[in-house]
Motif scaffolding. Structure first.
Motif, PDB file in Angstrom:
ATOM      1  N   UNK A   1      48.093   0.151 -27.163  1.00  0.00           N
ATOM      2  CA  UNK A   1      46.793   0.599 -27.628  1.00  0.00           C
ATOM      3  C   UNK A   1      46.214  -0.329 -28.692  1.00  0.00           C
ATOM      4  N   UNK A   2      47.062  -0.948 -29.473  1.00  0.00           N
ATOM      5  CA  UNK A   2      46.626  -1.867 -30.535  1.00  0.00           C
ATOM      6  C   UNK A   2      45.746  -1.160 -31.565  1.00  0.00           C
ATOM      7  N   UNK A   3      46.277  -0.104 -32.154  1.00  0.00           N
ATOM      8  CA  UNK A   3      45.582   0.626 -33.211  1.00  0.00           C
ATOM      9  C   UNK A   3      45.781  -0.073 -34.550  1.00  0.00           C
ATOM     10  N   UNK A   4      44.964   0.278 -35.522  1.00  0.00           N
ATOM     11  CA  UNK A   4      45.190  -0.213 -36.878  1.00  0.00           C
ATOM     12  C   UNK A   4      46.423   0.466 -37.490  1.00  0.00           C
ATOM     13  N   UNK A   5      46.563   1.771 -37.210  1.00  0.00           N
ATOM     14  CA  UNK A   5      47.684   2.555 -37.740  1.00  0.00           C
ATOM     15  C   UNK A   5      48.259   3.414 -36.623  1.00  0.00           C
ATOM     16  N   UNK A   6      49.563   3.324 -36.434  1.00  0.00           N
ATOM     17  CA  UNK A   6      50.270   4.170 -35.476  1.00  0.00           C
ATOM     18  C   UNK A   6      51.544   4.668 -36.146  1.00  0.00           C
ATOM     19  N   UNK A   7      51.652   5.973 -36.329  1.00  0.00           N
ATOM     20  CA  UNK A   7      52.808   6.571 -36.997  1.00  0.00           C
ATOM     21  C   UNK A   7      53.493   7.519 -36.030  1.00  0.00           C
ATOM     22  N   UNK A   8      54.750   7.201 -35.703  1.00  0.00           N
ATOM     23  CA  UNK A   8      55.556   8.009 -34.780  1.00  0.00           C
ATOM     24  C   UNK A   8      56.885   8.409 -35.417  1.00  0.00           C
ATOM     25  N   UNK A   9      56.958   8.382 -36.719  1.00  0.00           N
ATOM     26  CA  UNK A   9      58.209   8.639 -37.440  1.00  0.00           C
ATOM     27  C   UNK A   9      58.689  10.081 -37.270  1.00  0.00           C
ATOM     28  N   UNK A  10      60.005  10.268 -37.494  1.00  0.00           N
ATOM     29  CA  UNK A  10      60.649  11.588 -37.554  1.00  0.00           C
ATOM     30  C   UNK A  10      60.371  12.390 -36.285  1.00  0.00           C
ATOM     31  N   UNK A  11      60.774  11.838 -35.171  1.00  0.00           N
ATOM     32  CA  UNK A  11      60.705  12.530 -33.891  1.00  0.00           C
ATOM     33  C   UNK A  11      62.043  12.325 -33.170  1.00  0.00           C
ATOM     34  N   UNK A  12      62.062  12.623 -31.880  1.00  0.00           N
ATOM     35  CA  UNK A  12      63.281  12.431 -31.101  1.00  0.00           C
ATOM     36  C   UNK A  12      63.073  11.405 -29.986  1.00  0.00           C
ATOM     37  N   UNK A  13      62.228  10.406 -30.262  1.00  0.00           N
ATOM     38  CA  UNK A  13      62.050   9.325 -29.299  1.00  0.00           C
ATOM     39  C   UNK A  13      63.366   8.579 -29.129  1.00  0.00           C
ATOM     40  N   UNK A  14      63.667   8.172 -27.897  1.00  0.00           N
ATOM     41  CA  UNK A  14      64.971   7.580 -27.629  1.00  0.00           C
ATOM     42  C   UNK A  14      64.842   6.339 -26.730  1.00  0.00           C
ATOM     43  N   UNK A  15      65.981   5.661 -26.571  1.00  0.00           N
ATOM     44  CA  UNK A  15      66.011   4.464 -25.745  1.00  0.00           C
ATOM     45  C   UNK A  15      65.638   3.235 -26.542  1.00  0.00           C
ATOM     46  N   UNK A  16      65.611   2.086 -25.897  1.00  0.00           N
ATOM     47  CA  UNK A  16      65.233   0.842 -26.583  1.00  0.00           C
ATOM     48  C   UNK A  16      63.715   0.672 -26.640  1.00  0.00           C
ATOM     49  N   UNK A  17      63.257  -0.147 -27.546  1.00  0.00           N
ATOM     50  CA  UNK A  17      61.854  -0.536 -27.557  1.00  0.00           C
ATOM     51  C   UNK A  17      61.609  -1.491 -26.392  1.00  0.00           C
ATOM     52  N   UNK A  18      60.476  -1.375 -25.715  1.00  0.00           N
ATOM     53  CA  UNK A  18      60.211  -2.272 -24.584  1.00  0.00           C
ATOM     54  C   UNK A  18      60.081  -3.722 -25.047  1.00  0.00           C
ATOM     55  N   UNK A  19      60.661  -4.632 -24.262  1.00  0.00           N
ATOM     56  CA  UNK A  19      60.618  -6.056 -24.623  1.00  0.00           C
ATOM     57  C   UNK A  19      59.227  -6.643 -24.435  1.00  0.00           C
ATOM     58  N   UNK A  20      58.433  -6.075 -23.549  1.00  0.00           N
ATOM     59  CA  UNK A  20      57.037  -6.477 -23.313  1.00  0.00           C
ATOM     60  C   UNK A  20      56.932  -7.921 -22.809  1.00  0.00           C
ATOM     61  N   UNK A  21      57.948  -8.383 -22.087  1.00  0.00           N
ATOM     62  CA  UNK A  21      57.927  -9.763 -21.599  1.00  0.00           C
ATOM     63  C   UNK A  21      56.812 -10.011 -20.580  1.00  0.00           C
ATOM     64  N   UNK A  22      56.360  -8.933 -19.942  1.00  0.00           N
ATOM     65  CA  UNK A  22      55.281  -9.073 -18.958  1.00  0.00           C
ATOM     66  C   UNK A  22      53.906  -8.917 -19.588  1.00  0.00           C
ATOM     67  N   UNK A  23      53.867  -8.856 -20.904  1.00  0.00           N
ATOM     68  CA  UNK A  23      52.626  -8.588 -21.625  1.00  0.00           C
ATOM     69  C   UNK A  23      51.956  -9.919 -22.003  1.00  0.00           C
ATOM     70  N   UNK A  24      50.728  -9.813 -22.452  1.00  0.00           N
ATOM     71  CA  UNK A  24      49.991 -10.989 -22.929  1.00  0.00           C
ATOM     72  C   UNK A  24      50.776 -11.687 -24.039  1.00  0.00           C
ATOM     73  N   UNK A  25      50.777 -13.027 -24.024  1.00  0.00           N
ATOM     74  CA  UNK A  25      51.525 -13.818 -25.010  1.00  0.00           C
ATOM     75  C   UNK A  25      50.569 -14.533 -25.974  1.00  0.00           C
ATOM     76  N   UNK A  26      51.126 -14.861 -27.146  1.00  0.00           N
ATOM     77  CA  UNK A  26      50.369 -15.697 -28.077  1.00  0.00           C
ATOM     78  C   UNK A  26      50.180 -17.086 -27.464  1.00  0.00           C
ATOM     79  N   UNK A  27      48.976 -17.625 -27.645  1.00  0.00           N
ATOM     80  CA  UNK A  27      48.641 -18.926 -27.055  1.00  0.00           C
ATOM     81  C   UNK A  27      48.308 -19.936 -28.153  1.00  0.00           C
ATOM     82  N   UNK A  28      48.152 -21.157 -27.728  1.00  0.00           N
ATOM     83  CA  UNK A  28      47.735 -22.227 -28.646  1.00  0.00           C
ATOM     84  C   UNK A  28      46.427 -21.868 -29.326  1.00  0.00           C
ATOM     85  N   UNK A  29      45.502 -21.243 -28.571  1.00  0.00           N
ATOM     86  CA  UNK A  29      44.203 -20.893 -29.128  1.00  0.00           C
ATOM     87  C   UNK A  29      44.341 -19.834 -30.216  1.00  0.00           C
TER      88      UNK A  29
END
Length: 547
Positions: free
Chosen positions: A417-445
């Motif tokens: 989503x690319x929010x300014x603020x995202x707070x998900x603390x103190x929950x029961x989220x589980x598993x690993x964080x996604x690596x996002x390798x298929x996502x947009x990458x930083x470029x020279x520009x």
């Protein structure tokens, strides 16, 4: 003398026989047939007898009292209520015990007609009452099982509790209490519901009552006015059972605590908003319902805040539709309310820039919370959506404990989503964080456009590039920290050792939560950004062992 005595004896003997003949009673009864209604009852018959007698019957629904005797007596025939719709017949036999002579009385009882009747065919209710008192009861007398039919147009505000019709002793009429629960009428129009009671089987009813329910109209609130706003605030406070309301203070709305009015010079001010409610806070209350309907009249409000519902962790509530009509809202807080779901129309609040749904009881992150529905949203706070703390998820019998525990993996859609603020603390989220390798990458520009980024960042997933605050601590996350997070340009602003890396407890599999490659300090990070960031500004992030 002897002749005289003999005659005297003969006369006395004759007199005795004459006297005995006078007392002889013929055996019989005064009725040989009785007609009885379905309700049953008592019927008196006269038994005439000179000897002992006994009364009998083979029918369990007939009782004779007394059932035996000597000489003449009045007997009562006690007839039970009918069991069926069809008539029935029984016979009572009364027998002389000496002569064996007997008489019979035939008893014919009518069956009950099928009928459904109600004790009050018309009911009127107010448009509003305190929660827990918005109901009425109707006594239904019936000898056939039935369904309650509420018109479809009334089903949104009039419902009934489950009831049971038991004919364990036949189909004689039973009195069933049906409880109807009604909702608040927010409209200035009367509501009417015509309730039917339909038999479940195909029978001919001798009588079939209906129930007419009328609900009074709401008192009109003058919309889009300062006066209407003040009435709406008081009504919302009343319905929420606010611990400290403005009612009765004698103060003008300008001085009400937790209320801010529009004034000239404020951003977004217009003449139509002058003096109307810009901001209102409802703090510490006790409700078991959705946000009250009167909130929809606060049409000039820029921000509303609902916080701290009593025993909110024990409740499972919906926001309701009325808050969704305030499409002008920019900021909204519904925190510690007891929410487990959003109304389907919540997406109408597309102008929101700030949304705080913390400390509720969501099992999953509502699907409607996405960047398509809320394109202007910059702050989303979803921390502490747990009913209570469960340290070891693998060793608990608890269910429905909130904390997004039904999310099978970390919700990737949130970090896309690319929010300014995202707070998900103190929950029961589980598993690993996604690596996002298929996502947009930083470029020279990207490096050229931002002189604060090192070239080494090229090729790293460009996740949440504008996020200034990101918190996921005290969940049940595991696995490796991905490169996009370890080298995120804002990581040092996120206070990672407090608000990102730190996890808690055991997972569903019984493993300790925590990241396998959590850094011991931020030295690697400042080395990566050497010449682009000042490491001295974040020395407090280093662990004591590495200072």
């Amino acid at each position: 003398m002897k002749i005289t005595s003999y005659i005297t004896v003969l006369l006395c003997t004759f007199a005795c026989f004459s006297c005995s003949d006078d007392k002889t009673v013929g055996f019989g009864v005064d009725k040989d047939a009785v007609q009885m209604g379905a309700e049953g009852g008592k019927y008196t018959v006269r038994v005439a007898a000179g000897n002992d007698w006994i009364a009998t019957t083979d029918e369990p629904w007939i009782t004779i009292s007394p059932a035996n005797g000597r000489g003449s007596v009045d007997c009562q025939l006690i007839i039970d209520s009918a069991l069926l719709a069809s008539p029935r017949r029984g016979v009572v036999r009364i027998q002389d015990q000496k002569t064996r002579d007997h008489r019979e009385i035939t008893i014919d009882q009518q069956g009950f007609d099928y009928a459904i009747t109600v004790d009050k065919p018309e009911v009127s209710v107010d448009n509003y009452a305190v929660y827990g008192t918005r109901y009425f009861e109707v006594k239904v007398k019936t000898n056939v099982d039935f369904d309650v039919e509420v018109p479809e147009s009334s089903q949104s505000w009039l419902k009934f509790d489950r009831y049971t019709v038991e004919f364990d002793r036949g189909i004689r009429p039973r009195e069933i209490t049906v409880r109807f629960n009604w909702g608040i009428n927010s409209q200035p129009n009367e509501r009417i519901a015509d309730i039917s009671f339909k038999p479940k089987e195909s029978v001919e009813l001798a009588r079939q009552d209906k129930l007419l329910v009328t609900q009074k109209a709401a008192e009109p609130i003058v919309e889009n006015t300062r006066e209407g706003d003040s009435v709406a605030l008081l009504a919302v406070a009343r319905t929420l059972e606010l611990w400290s309301s403005w009612e009765g203070t004698g103060e003008k709305m300008d001085n009400w605590s937790g209320v801010e009015l529009w004034e000239e010079g404020m951003k977004g001010y217009t003449e139509q908003k002058k003096g109307r409610v810009k901001y209102a806070s409802f703090f510490m209350f006790n409700t078991k319902e959705e946000i009250p309907f009167e909130v929809q009249y606060l049409t000039a409000a820029d921000e509303l805040r609902f916080f701290s519902n009593e025993n909110g962790c024990m409740k499972s509530l919906n926001t309701g539709e009325h808050i969704t009509k305030l499409t002008q809202l920019r900021r909204l807080t519904i925190s510690a309310y007891g929410l487990t779901e959003l109304h389907p129309d919540f997406r109408n609040l597309a102008n929101l820039e700030y949304l705080d749904l913390s400390s509720n009881n969501f099992q999953t992150i509502p699907a409607d919370l996405n960047k398509t529905n809320f394109p202007k949203l910059r702050t989303l706070i979803l921390n502490a959506n747990t009913r209570h703390n469960i340290y070891d998820l693998s060793n608990t019998v608890e269910t429905n404990y909130g904390g997004f525990s039904d999310e099978e993996e970390f919700p990737r859609r949130m970090i896309e989503w690319d929010l300014d603020t995202l707070v998900l603390s103190v929950n029961y989220l589980r598993g690993p964080l996604p690596a996002m390798e298929d996502y947009e990458k930083y470029t020279e520009q990207d490096i050229i456009d931002a002189d604060t980024l090192p070239r080494a960042l090229i090729g790293t997933p460009k996740v949440m590039p504008h996020t200034k605050r990101f918190a996921i601590n005290l969940n049940r996350l595991t696995g490796e920290l991905p490169a996009w997070l370890l080298y995120h340009p804002a990581l040092d602003w996120w206070a990672p050792f407090q608000l990102v890396f730190t996890q808690e407890g055991k997972t569903l599999e019984g493993n300790m939560a925590g990241f396998s490659n959590e850094p011991i300090n931020m030295n690697y990070y400042y080395e990566f950004y050497k010449g682009f960031k000042n490491p001295d500004a974040d020395e407090e992030d280093e662990t004591p062992d590495n200072k």
